[in-house]
Scaffold this motif. Structure first.
Motif, PDB file in Angstrom:
ATOM      1  N   MET A   1       0.836  -1.191   0.000  1.00  0.00           N
ATOM      2  CA  MET A   1       0.000   0.000   0.000  1.00  0.00           C
ATOM      3  C   MET A   1       0.882   1.256   0.000  1.00  0.00           C
ATOM      4  O   MET A   1       1.895   1.318   0.680  1.00  0.00           O
ATOM      5  N   LYS A   2       0.474   2.254  -0.794  1.00  0.00           N
ATOM      6  CA  LYS A   2       1.168   3.526  -0.833  1.00  0.00           C
ATOM      7  C   LYS A   2       0.178   4.639  -0.526  1.00  0.00           C
ATOM      8  O   LYS A   2      -1.027   4.495  -0.750  1.00  0.00           O
ATOM      9  N   GLU A   3       0.709   5.738  -0.019  1.00  0.00           N
ATOM     10  CA  GLU A   3      -0.123   6.914   0.201  1.00  0.00           C
ATOM     11  C   GLU A   3       0.228   7.968  -0.826  1.00  0.00           C
ATOM     12  O   GLU A   3       1.401   8.239  -1.092  1.00  0.00           O
ATOM     13  N   MET A   4      -0.792   8.564  -1.431  1.00  0.00           N
ATOM     14  CA  MET A   4      -0.595   9.644  -2.396  1.00  0.00           C
ATOM     15  C   MET A   4      -1.882  10.449  -2.452  1.00  0.00           C
ATOM     16  O   MET A   4      -2.928  10.004  -1.945  1.00  0.00           O
ATOM     17  N   ASN A   5      -1.826  11.608  -3.048  1.00  0.00           N
ATOM     18  CA  ASN A   5      -3.066  12.391  -3.090  1.00  0.00           C
ATOM     19  C   ASN A   5      -4.042  11.801  -4.106  1.00  0.00           C
ATOM     20  O   ASN A   5      -3.674  10.970  -4.946  1.00  0.00           O
ATOM     21  N   GLY A   6      -5.289  12.255  -4.021  1.00  0.00           N
ATOM     22  CA  GLY A   6      -6.343  11.673  -4.851  1.00  0.00           C
ATOM     23  C   GLY A   6      -6.091  11.807  -6.333  1.00  0.00           C
ATOM     24  O   GLY A   6      -6.407  10.895  -7.114  1.00  0.00           O
ATOM     25  N   ALA A   7      -5.516  12.934  -6.736  1.00  0.00           N
ATOM     26  CA  ALA A   7      -5.214  13.125  -8.154  1.00  0.00           C
ATOM     27  C   ALA A   7      -4.191  12.102  -8.638  1.00  0.00           C
ATOM     28  O   ALA A   7      -4.306  11.557  -9.739  1.00  0.00           O
ATOM     29  N   GLU A   8      -3.193  11.837  -7.809  1.00  0.00           N
ATOM     30  CA  GLU A   8      -2.171  10.849  -8.165  1.00  0.00           C
ATOM     31  C   GLU A   8      -2.745   9.440  -8.203  1.00  0.00           C
ATOM     32  O   GLU A   8      -2.362   8.621  -9.052  1.00  0.00           O
ATOM     33  N   VAL A   9      -3.700   9.150  -7.299  1.00  0.00           N
ATOM     34  CA  VAL A   9      -4.376   7.844  -7.330  1.00  0.00           C
ATOM     35  C   VAL A   9      -5.114   7.679  -8.655  1.00  0.00           C
ATOM     36  O   VAL A   9      -5.074   6.608  -9.286  1.00  0.00           O
ATOM     37  N   LEU A  10      -5.810   8.733  -9.093  1.00  0.00           N
ATOM     38  CA  LEU A  10      -6.515   8.679 -10.374  1.00  0.00           C
ATOM     39  C   LEU A  10      -5.565   8.330 -11.511  1.00  0.00           C
ATOM     40  O   LEU A  10      -5.840   7.430 -12.318  1.00  0.00           O
ATOM     41  N   ILE A  11      -4.441   9.018 -11.599  1.00  0.00           N
ATOM     42  CA  ILE A  11      -3.502   8.767 -12.692  1.00  0.00           C
ATOM     43  C   ILE A  11      -2.909   7.362 -12.601  1.00  0.00           C
ATOM     44  O   ILE A  11      -2.748   6.678 -13.623  1.00  0.00           O
ATOM     45  N   LYS A  12      -2.593   6.896 -11.401  1.00  0.00           N
ATOM     46  CA  LYS A  12      -2.077   5.521 -11.238  1.00  0.00           C
ATOM     47  C   LYS A  12      -3.107   4.502 -11.705  1.00  0.00           C
ATOM     48  O   LYS A  12      -2.765   3.506 -12.351  1.00  0.00           O
ATOM     49  N   CYS A  13      -4.371   4.751 -11.390  1.00  0.00           N
ATOM     50  CA  CYS A  13      -5.427   3.833 -11.825  1.00  0.00           C
ATOM     51  C   CYS A  13      -5.522   3.787 -13.348  1.00  0.00           C
ATOM     52  O   CYS A  13      -5.657   2.701 -13.943  1.00  0.00           O
ATOM     53  N   LEU A  14      -5.456   4.938 -13.979  1.00  0.00           N
ATOM     54  CA  LEU A  14      -5.523   4.984 -15.434  1.00  0.00           C
ATOM     55  C   LEU A  14      -4.325   4.261 -16.057  1.00  0.00           C
ATOM     56  O   LEU A  14      -4.469   3.567 -17.070  1.00  0.00           O
ATOM     57  N   GLU A  15      -3.163   4.398 -15.449  1.00  0.00           N
ATOM     58  CA  GLU A  15      -1.992   3.653 -15.927  1.00  0.00           C
ATOM     59  C   GLU A  15      -2.213   2.152 -15.781  1.00  0.00           C
ATOM     60  O   GLU A  15      -1.905   1.371 -16.705  1.00  0.00           O
ATOM     61  N   ASP A  16      -2.742   1.730 -14.635  1.00  0.00           N
ATOM     62  CA  ASP A  16      -3.020   0.300 -14.421  1.00  0.00           C
ATOM     63  C   ASP A  16      -4.006  -0.239 -15.454  1.00  0.00           C
ATOM     64  O   ASP A  16      -3.942  -1.412 -15.845  1.00  0.00           O
ATOM     65  N   LEU A  17      -4.944   0.619 -15.880  1.00  0.00           N
ATOM     66  CA  LEU A  17      -5.975   0.216 -16.836  1.00  0.00           C
ATOM     67  C   LEU A  17      -5.464   0.237 -18.276  1.00  0.00           C
ATOM     68  O   LEU A  17      -6.207  -0.107 -19.200  1.00  0.00           O
ATOM     69  N   GLY A  18      -4.231   0.642 -18.464  1.00  0.00           N
ATOM     70  CA  GLY A  18      -3.647   0.657 -19.800  1.00  0.00           C
ATOM     71  C   GLY A  18      -3.977   1.879 -20.614  1.00  0.00           C
ATOM     72  O   GLY A  18      -3.793   1.887 -21.844  1.00  0.00           O
ATOM     73  N   VAL A  19      -4.456   2.943 -19.971  1.00  0.00           N
ATOM     74  CA  VAL A  19      -4.791   4.173 -20.695  1.00  0.00           C
ATOM     75  C   VAL A  19      -3.501   4.826 -21.195  1.00  0.00           C
ATOM     76  O   VAL A  19      -2.554   5.019 -20.431  1.00  0.00           O
ATOM     77  N   LYS A  20      -3.469   5.155 -22.470  1.00  0.00           N
ATOM     78  CA  LYS A  20      -2.289   5.778 -23.088  1.00  0.00           C
ATOM     79  C   LYS A  20      -2.514   7.243 -23.438  1.00  0.00           C
ATOM     80  O   LYS A  20      -1.559   8.012 -23.568  1.00  0.00           O
ATOM     81  N   HIS A  21      -3.781   7.614 -23.629  1.00  0.00           N
ATOM     82  CA  HIS A  21      -4.098   8.979 -24.055  1.00  0.00           C
ATOM     83  C   HIS A  21      -5.289   9.509 -23.258  1.00  0.00           C
ATOM     84  O   HIS A  21      -6.222   8.757 -22.954  1.00  0.00           O
ATOM     85  N   ILE A  22      -5.256  10.789 -22.959  1.00  0.00           N
ATOM     86  CA  ILE A  22      -6.348  11.478 -22.290  1.00  0.00           C
ATOM     87  C   ILE A  22      -6.651  12.745 -23.087  1.00  0.00           C
ATOM     88  O   ILE A  22      -5.749  13.396 -23.604  1.00  0.00           O
ATOM     89  N   PHE A  23      -7.930  13.083 -23.190  1.00  0.00           N
ATOM     90  CA  PHE A  23      -8.342  14.316 -23.850  1.00  0.00           C
ATOM     91  C   PHE A  23      -8.863  15.270 -22.784  1.00  0.00           C
ATOM     92  O   PHE A  23      -9.608  14.856 -21.896  1.00  0.00           O
ATOM     93  N   GLY A  24      -8.476  16.529 -22.858  1.00  0.00           N
ATOM     94  CA  GLY A  24      -8.926  17.404 -21.798  1.00  0.00           C
ATOM     95  C   GLY A  24      -8.632  18.868 -22.007  1.00  0.00           C
ATOM     96  O   GLY A  24      -8.035  19.287 -23.006  1.00  0.00           O
ATOM     97  N   TYR A  25      -9.066  19.629 -21.010  1.00  0.00           N
ATOM     98  CA  TYR A  25      -8.871  21.075 -20.985  1.00  0.00           C
ATOM     99  C   TYR A  25      -8.812  21.473 -19.520  1.00  0.00           C
ATOM    100  O   TYR A  25      -9.685  21.109 -18.732  1.00  0.00           O
ATOM    101  N   THR A  26      -7.797  22.213 -19.149  1.00  0.00           N
ATOM    102  CA  THR A  26      -7.527  22.435 -17.738  1.00  0.00           C
ATOM    103  C   THR A  26      -8.355  23.576 -17.133  1.00  0.00           C
ATOM    104  O   THR A  26      -9.060  24.302 -17.827  1.00  0.00           O
ATOM    105  N   GLY A  27      -8.250  23.703 -15.847  1.00  0.00           N
ATOM    106  CA  GLY A  27      -8.944  24.740 -15.083  1.00  0.00           C
ATOM    107  C   GLY A  27      -8.611  24.559 -13.614  1.00  0.00           C
ATOM    108  O   GLY A  27      -8.065  23.520 -13.203  1.00  0.00           O
ATOM    109  N   ALA A  28      -8.945  25.538 -12.787  1.00  0.00           N
ATOM    110  CA  ALA A  28      -8.500  25.554 -11.392  1.00  0.00           C
ATOM    111  C   ALA A  28      -8.938  24.319 -10.615  1.00  0.00           C
ATOM    112  O   ALA A  28      -8.163  23.765  -9.822  1.00  0.00           O
ATOM    113  N   ALA A  29     -10.174  23.871 -10.815  1.00  0.00           N
ATOM    114  CA  ALA A  29     -10.716  22.785  -9.986  1.00  0.00           C
ATOM    115  C   ALA A  29     -10.206  21.403 -10.388  1.00  0.00           C
ATOM    116  O   ALA A  29     -10.543  20.406  -9.744  1.00  0.00           O
TER     117      ALA A  29
END
Length: 366
Positions: A1-29
């Motif tokens: 088990m590792k501790e990381m912030n929620g945003a980092e957990v999201l990205i780790k999950c997407l990596e585990d799922l084999g996601v190679k590309h993300i489409f998006g547009y940034t903003g403060a939230a």
């Protein structure tokens, strides 16, 4: 088990799922998620706006066996994806849309760029999830990916409050196969069901295949092509099934309905056995042209609600709720086992003649 912030957990999950590309547009939230992407090999495609990001993610899903992912910020950004999410839901396209949100304690207030995501997307998405501080982010995200692909596929919208993105959470690195396997569809046609289907087919002289988006995958396309190599049944298709079979083949009459080909709309008036596979009986076809009236109908689809509707409206003589490719494989295996063949040469000739009589062409000398 590792501790990381929620945003980092999201990205780790997407990596585990084999996601190679993300489409998006940034903003403060949603900034913590974009910051977490700095340490990932996932490529982010920055679109001109949020709607194009979500449409791009849906297009990514349509053209592959992956689930497209869009990441946007809160308020007007997530509402800007509504049309593309609703379009994906209508066309049964799997997709994940992550939206930034105000901190959880400000949800339900008039905080800057707060919007009720669950209320807005409730009827436009397959599922809407609002992450709360007590939720297991890893489990929810990995499950959502396979839920989007399962059954009747569709978009999942995940509302991600800013404080939850920044707060530390446990990341366990759970095997994604655990989640994939939980949605595996084990349904198959029985021997008696296959027998009943072929009784109807062999009793017909003018059978017709009606191919829909439920076959628009590598497995679905391969299954129906092999099925028709054996039987040579003329076919028509919906818009969602364009490309499932080779439209240059003389027994494929292309799209039917108000925007379809003349020969497809003519042939459906003459068939005596209508085999509909993975279709939603769209009103632009059924109500504008009319078809399968007074004929025997067989219908395979994965959506129980649609099956219930068609059973009431059209009284099909054969039905199966399940994966279209799996059902076709079952029928194909039964046919090979019992050496079933079909002699419909006159009907095949009729289909070929109609297609030749109404070519898709234009005045090349004008």
């Amino acid at each position: 088990m590792k501790e990381m912030n929620g945003a980092e957990v999201l990205i780790k999950c997407l990596e585990d799922l084999g996601v190679k590309h993300i489409f998006g547009y940034t903003g403060a939230a949603i900034l913590p998620v974009f910051h977490a992407l700095r340490h990932s090999d996932i490529e982010i495609i920055v679109n001109s706006n949020e709607q194009s990001a979500a449409f791009s993610a849906a297009g990514y899903s349509r053209s592959s066996n992956r689930v497209g992912v869009a990441i946007v910020t809160s308020g007007p950004a997530i509402t800007n994806t509504l049309t593309s999410v609703a379009d994906a839901y209508g066309d049964s396209i799997p997709m994940l849309v992550f939206a930034g949100q105000v901190p959880e304690h400000k949800i339900g207030t008039d905080s800057f760029q707060h919007i009720n995501v669950r209320g807005i997307f409730r009827d436009a998405a397959k599922k809407v999830i609002q992450l709360s501080n007590g939720d297991d982010i890893e489990t929810i995200i990995k499950d959502a990916y396979y839920f989007a692909k399962s059954g009747k596929p569709g978009p999942v919208v995940i509302d991600f409050p800013l404080d939850k993105q920044m707060k530390n959470h446990a990341y366990h690195g759970m095997d994604v196969k655990r989640f994939e396997g939980s949605y595996h569809d084990d349904r198959h046609l029985s021997e008696s069901q296959c027998e009943n289907f072929f009784k109807l087919l062999l009793n017909s002289r003018r059978p017709l295949l009606y191919l829909g988006g439920g076959l628009n995958s590598e497995s679905g396309s391969q299954a129906v092509r092999e099925f028709n190599e054996l039987f040579g049944i003329p076919s028509v298709n919906t818009l969602m099934a364009k490309g499932v079979v080779d439209e240059r083949h003389d027994l494929n009459l292309g799209m039917l309905g108000m925007f379809g080909t003349p020969y497809a709309n003519m042939l459906i008036q003459e068939n005596d056995f209508f085999f509909a596979i993975g279709v939603r009986w769209d009103d632009r076809v059924a109500e504008k042209v009319g078809f399968a009236i007074g004929t025997d109908i067989a219908y395979i689809d994965i959506n129980p609600e649609k099956m219930h509707q068609i059973k009431i409206e059209r009284s099909p003589k054969f039905t199966f709720i399940g994966d279209a490719a799996t059902a076709l494989r079952d029928l194909l295996n039964y046919a090979r086992k019992h050496n079933i063949r079909l002699d419909i040469r006159e009907w095949q000739m009729r289909a070929r003649d109609l297609k030749k009589s109404w070519p898709l062409n234009y005045n090349r000398s004008s």
